[in-house]
Design an enzyme around this catalytic site. Structure first.
Site, PDB file in Angstrom:
ATOM      1  N   ILE A 475      31.409  63.205  22.880  1.00  0.00           N
ATOM      2  CA  ILE A 475      31.717  62.873  24.353  1.00  0.00           C
ATOM      3  C   ILE A 475      31.965  61.350  24.696  1.00  0.00           C
ATOM      4  CG2 ILE A 475      31.556  63.287  26.947  1.00  0.00           C
ATOM      5  CD1 ILE A 475      29.990  66.015  26.071  1.00  0.00           C
ATOM      6  N   THR A 555      24.651  61.538  26.934  1.00  0.00           N
ATOM      7  CA  THR A 555      23.908  62.178  26.017  1.00  0.00           C
ATOM      8  C   THR A 555      23.361  63.541  26.538  1.00  0.00           C
ATOM      9  OG1 THR A 555      21.670  61.529  27.061  1.00  0.00           O
ATOM     10  CG2 THR A 555      22.610  59.727  25.737  1.00  0.00           C
ATOM     11  N   LYS A 579      23.361  67.569  31.764  1.00  0.00           N
ATOM     12  CA  LYS A 579      22.884  68.691  32.625  1.00  0.00           C
ATOM     13  C   LYS A 579      21.424  68.681  32.839  1.00  0.00           C
ATOM     14  CE  LYS A 579      24.975  71.909  30.196  1.00  0.00           C
ATOM     15  NZ  LYS A 579      26.111  71.471  29.498  1.00  0.00           N
ATOM     16  N   GLU A 606      30.219  65.856  37.852  1.00  0.00           N
ATOM     17  CA  GLU A 606      31.198  67.130  37.804  1.00  0.00           C
ATOM     18  C   GLU A 606      31.403  67.826  36.530  1.00  0.00           C
ATOM     19  OE1 GLU A 606      33.680  68.228  40.276  1.00  0.00           O
ATOM     20  OE2 GLU A 606      33.239  69.677  38.430  1.00  0.00           O
ATOM     21  N   VAL A 609      29.286  71.165  34.960  1.00  0.00           N
ATOM     22  CA  VAL A 609      29.835  72.725  34.763  1.00  0.00           C
ATOM     23  C   VAL A 609      31.293  72.747  34.781  1.00  0.00           C
ATOM     24  CG1 VAL A 609      29.914  74.853  36.283  1.00  0.00           C
ATOM     25  CG2 VAL A 609      28.190  73.199  36.733  1.00  0.00           C
ATOM     26  N   LEU A 613      36.898  70.576  34.695  1.00  0.00           N
ATOM     27  CA  LEU A 613      37.564  71.381  35.836  1.00  0.00           C
ATOM     28  C   LEU A 613      36.767  70.922  37.017  1.00  0.00           C
ATOM     29  CD1 LEU A 613      37.514  74.895  34.231  1.00  0.00           C
ATOM     30  CD2 LEU A 613      39.444  73.500  34.628  1.00  0.00           C
ATOM     31  N   GLU A 667      27.905  75.444  19.140  1.00  0.00           N
ATOM     32  CA  GLU A 667      26.895  74.466  18.872  1.00  0.00           C
ATOM     33  C   GLU A 667      26.754  74.572  17.187  1.00  0.00           C
ATOM     34  OE1 GLU A 667      25.557  72.181  20.801  1.00  0.00           O
ATOM     35  OE2 GLU A 667      26.662  72.636  22.314  1.00  0.00           O
ATOM     36  N   ASP A 678      22.519  77.698  28.271  1.00  0.00           N
ATOM     37  CA  ASP A 678      23.289  76.386  28.884  1.00  0.00           C
ATOM     38  C   ASP A 678      23.946  77.350  30.039  1.00  0.00           C
ATOM     39  OD1 ASP A 678      24.373  73.979  28.250  1.00  0.00           O
ATOM     40  OD2 ASP A 678      26.353  75.164  28.075  1.00  0.00           O
ATOM     41  N   LYS A 682      24.160  76.091  34.076  1.00  0.00           N
ATOM     42  CA  LYS A 682      25.214  75.838  35.047  1.00  0.00           C
ATOM     43  C   LYS A 682      25.050  76.684  36.287  1.00  0.00           C
ATOM     44  CE  LYS A 682      28.120  74.401  30.827  1.00  0.00           C
ATOM     45  NZ  LYS A 682      28.976  75.235  30.034  1.00  0.00           N
TER      46      LYS A 682
END
Ligand code: ADP
Ligand code: ASP
Ligand code: MG
Length: 823
Positions: A475, A555, A579, A606, A609, A613, A667, A678, A682
């Site tokens: 990312i 990270t 998260k 943002e 989750v 979006l 993953e 995960d 969220k």
């Protein structure tokens, strides 16, 4: 009446001239106009070269003459109707023969007077104005060619003649006041009372327009050129220049005097006397606002309006203790120079009077030195003056702005920025008007000086957002790519400058106040970085004390998220894709919300989750708007969405998962997706955002990894164990299918219960049409009672996540001052 002036850059090519013709036609419809035109781009320079060559007996001028001829004839052929062409071409020939004759004469006699030079230089405008008038006529607009030599009368200072204003104004009025035609007037040229051709100095067409405007008391003078107005700095030298909307006459005069070529300095005076506004507009972008120069400039926010430079000057210094306290020394210096005809561009005197320093054009340096040495011969011998020194290869840089006199600290900022960048200032002068600070620097330092000063004064309008990025995995790297791609657009269109001031991964970090390139990581980090320590990274970032600083966490590390409180306490805003913090203990979640408030920093996540979006934002806004969330339902994992959207009961379930792994949708260990943790994180975050105080332990999560497969000690082993349950999944699928239902892994919060489970949904369910790896989130609220508010789209992938992070960064950037750090 408006006066339009088109510069050489606006009449450089067929295309450009077509634009000019169109503009003239449009302006004509709006009212009366007179048009001033320069020579076709580059022609005056060529004429200059030709006449110098000719005077040196060099016959190469002939080729250049031929090129000029061809260029003009070509334009005539393209822009003028066939019928009129022959008359126009004949007239052109007459002009060009006349030019040829003069040049021939010069080449024979090897003699070139200033008078002859002006005569030759004037041909460019005579050719262009003539052609333009005919092209207009040919397109149906009544236009007449006007030779400005009949109107503008000057003394006989050839090359830079002084205008005899009353006679000139009278001539202009007599000729143009009542004219119903569009006059196409030659710029730049004029004549003595005896009718000899003179010129108004290079760039003089602007001045022609202003004289005509003033004589006719025009409503406006419009200078049409190839830039969108006067810029904060010469666009060829400072990449990040900005257009200046308004300038006072004095500011414009000062900027142009100090080298802003976009307008010829004498232009301002006639317009100013009659208070006629001067507009600087771009022929190639007529809709752009441009610059307007007027008498008063209100709402003048910025103190410095623009920066300009005179690139080549020589600095001359007189030094000597004998000058201290002796009256009349300066006067003697300057009268000696004046007698020698030396033009002084800038003067400074140290307050000790130990040295006097002034700048002259390089061509006059020898003359100045001789004059001074002669004049001060005795003082030099007696040691009253220690030395007279000449320093070639210098430049003057001037910062100009009316507001400077009202704003304290300008020179402080000016010199601090230079000092910080290691630029050595040779001399300083502040004009008595306080509208200008000028400095002399070595020519080698010119570009750096211009850019440094420009940044110091204009980057406050441009917001530099100073970024400290942790994590350059999938990312983080995508985010850097995105910065690289968007940076110039953000800068140009939104005045936001993204500056990467710090970067780190788990092993190294690097901090640089001036910013670093977005590309070349993580390799560069390995080469240039220090061993990573979060504490040190933060401390160093903090020490820079940069405004608008923010940390970005790309990270998935708990160690990093545990550090957020320290980051916020140091007044950094924070954007995170990680998260861990928000899905940790409720206490930590609440603490971070409070710290952000307390330290006046922004905390955005943002991408926690639904990747890019707008899920969190939508929910937050709903809550802020007083809505009450009654139910949240969502497919919050792109991986599981994909798996169940593809699973058709025929391909074994374990094979579907394997395919997803091979496509890179899961993953590295698919159990991390299938275990639902995960998704649970969220859901937890969404519930908390909805105002519900929940802990992870309160959630009921269905783990899709069958018991035996959980303990498998390799991926292969896992797949083997999972395959043993293929039948179970198939049965579930068929059971649902028999009712016309399908399987969907849904996270739900409703009335205090938070669950994540594989469910059967009917075709009337809003999620039934889900495809690919899309996420979907439905908010059932008091306001959205009958149909929920639904957000749907790609909810996974590094690219959309990076996009979401950038969107967060930009949201923060739009807050006027998001960090209470002191500049
Ligand atoms: P024209 O042929 O239209 O008279 P000029 O070449 O004389 O055009 O002037 C326009 C040029 O001036 C621009 O193309 C730009 O490169 C240069 N320039 C120098 N300083 C500035 C400035 N501060 N703002 C805008 N343009 C500038
Ligand atoms: N053509 C002249 C020059 O190049 C005058 C002008 O363009 O304003 O200097
Ligand atoms: Mg010009």
């Amino acid at each position: 009446m408006r006066i339009l002036k088109f510069g050489g850059t606006s009449v450089g090519s067929e295309d450009a001239i077509r634009k000019v013709l169109k503009l003239i036609a449009r302006k004509r419809e709006e009212g009366r106009i007179q048009v001033v035109v320069s020579a076709f781009g580059g022609v005056t320079n060529t004429l200059q070269q030709m006449v110098e060559d000719a005077s040196a007996g060099n016959q190469s001028y002939r080729e250049q003459l031929k090129a000029i001829e061809d260029r003009h004839i070509d334009i005539v052929r393209k822009l003028i109707g066939v019928k009129q062409q022959s008359t126009v071409l004949t007239e052109l020939k007459v002009l060009l023969n006349e030019l040829d004759d003069v040049l021939h004469g010069v080449s024979l006699t090897h003699e070139l007077t200033d008078r002859t030079r002006d005569f030759v230089l004037g041909f460019g405008e005579r050719l262009s104005a003539y052609i333009l008038s005919k092209a207009l006529a040919s397109s149906g607009i009544e236009a007449e060619y006007i030779d400005a030599r009949e109107l503008i009368k000057t003394n006989d200072d050839f090359g830079n003649a002084r205008v005899l204003v009353p006679t000139t104004y009278e001539n202009i009025r007599e000729r143009l006041q009542e004219s119903e035609f569009v006059g196409i007037v030659t710029g730049y040229i004029s004549s003595t009372v005896n009718g000899e051709t003179t010129t108004l100095g290079r760039g003089g067409s602007d001045y022609t327009a202003s004289l005509i405007g003033a004589a006719l008391n025009a409503e406006a003078i419009e200078i049409w050129t190839d830039v969108e107005g006067i810029m904060t700095a010469d666009p060829r030298k400072v990449g990040r220049h900005l257009p200046i909307g308004r300038l006072s006459y004095e500011e414009a005069m000062e900027l142009s005097h100090f080298g802003a070529e976009v307008i010829y300095p004498p232009t301002i005076h006639p317009a100013m006397e009659q208070a006629i506004p001067i507009f600087i507009k771009n022929t190639f972008k007529p809709e752009a606002k441009g610059t307007v120069i007027t008498r008063e400039v209100q709402d003048d926010k910025s103190s410095v309006k623009g920066i300009s430079s005179i690139d080549h000057i020589t600095l001359i210094t007189l030094k000597g203790s004998g000058m201290v306290g002796v009256s009349g020394f300066a006067a003697r210096i300057f009268s000696a120079l004046a007698d020698a005809g030396v033009n002084i561009i800038m003067i400074t005197q140290a307050s000790s009077e130990h040295t006097v320093c002034f700048a002259v054009l390089p061509g006059q340096a020898a003359l100045a030195m001789q004059a001074l040495e002669r004049h001060f011969k005795r003082e030099l011998e007696e040691g009253i003056i220690d030395e007279i020194k000449e320093e070639p290869d210098c430049s003057i840089v001037a910062a100009v702005g009316e507001g400077m006199k009202r704003t304290p600290g300008i020179s402080g900022r000016f010199f601090r920025s230079l000092g910080r960048n290691g630029i050595n200032v040779r001399a300083i002068a502040q004009g008595s008007s306080e509208r200008n600070i000028s400095i002399v620097v070595q020519e080698d330092d010119l570009a750096k000086t211009l850019n440094t000063i420009h940044d110091a004064f204009f980057l406050s309008e441009i917001k530099s957002v100073n970024l400290f990025l942790i994590g350059i995995g999938l990312i983080g790297s995508k985010l850097l790519d995105l910065f690289d791609k968007q940076a110039s657009l953000l800068f140009e269109k939104h005045n936001i400058e993204l500056k990467l001031c710090g970067i780190a991964n788990s092993r190294y970090y690097k901090i640089r106040e001036e910013g670093m390139p977005f590309t070349g990581w993580p390799d560069r980090l390995e080469e240039e970085g220090e061993p990573m320590s979060l504490q040190q990274f933060l401390e160093e970032a903090d020490r820079l004390n940069l405004p608008n600083s923010l940390f970005i966490d790309c990270t998935a590390s708990e160690e990093v998220s545990d550090f957020y409180p320290e980051v916020m306490k140091a007044n950094f805003s924070l954007v995170t894709a990680n998260k861990k913090a928000n899905s940790g203990t409720l206490k930590r979640y609440q603490e971070l919300q409070e710290l952000a408030l307390e330290h006046n920093v922004m905390y955005l996540y943002e991408t926690n989750v639904g990747a890019g979006l707008p899920v969190v934002k939508t929910l937050k806004e709903q809550v802020l708007a007083g809505d009450e969330i009654t139910k949240i339902e969502g497919v919050l994992s792109g991986t599981l969405s994909y798996i169940f959207n593809t699973y058709d009961g025929k391909t074994p379930f374990s094979q579907v998962v394997r395919n997803a792994l091979e496509k890179g949708y899961t993953e590295p260990d698919p159990r991390e997706d299938l275990n639902g943790r995960d998704v649970a994180r969220k859901l937890l975050i969404l519930a908390r955002e909805a105002g519900i105080e929940v802990e992870m332990g309160d959630l009921e999560v269905q783990n899709l990894v069958p018991g035996p497969a959980r303990e498998a000690d390799s991926i292969e082993d896992f797949f083997e164990k999972l395959a043993e349950f293929d039948d179970d999944f198939r049965q579930q699928y068929e059971q649902a299918a028999s009712k016309g239902h399908r399987l969907c892994y849904i996270a739900r919060y409703e009335q205090g219960d938070a669950t994540v489970a594989l469910e059967e949904i009917g075709s009337d369910h809003p999620f039934s049409g889900l495809s690919g790896s899309d996420n979907i989130i439905a908010f059932h609220t008091k306001h959205y009672r009958d149909t929920p508010l639904v957000v749907k789209g790609p909810g996974a992938g590094a690219e959309v996540t990076a996009g979401g992070i950038l969107a967060d960064i930009l949201r923060i950037s739009n807050v006027p001052s998001f960090s209470n750090k002191i500049v």
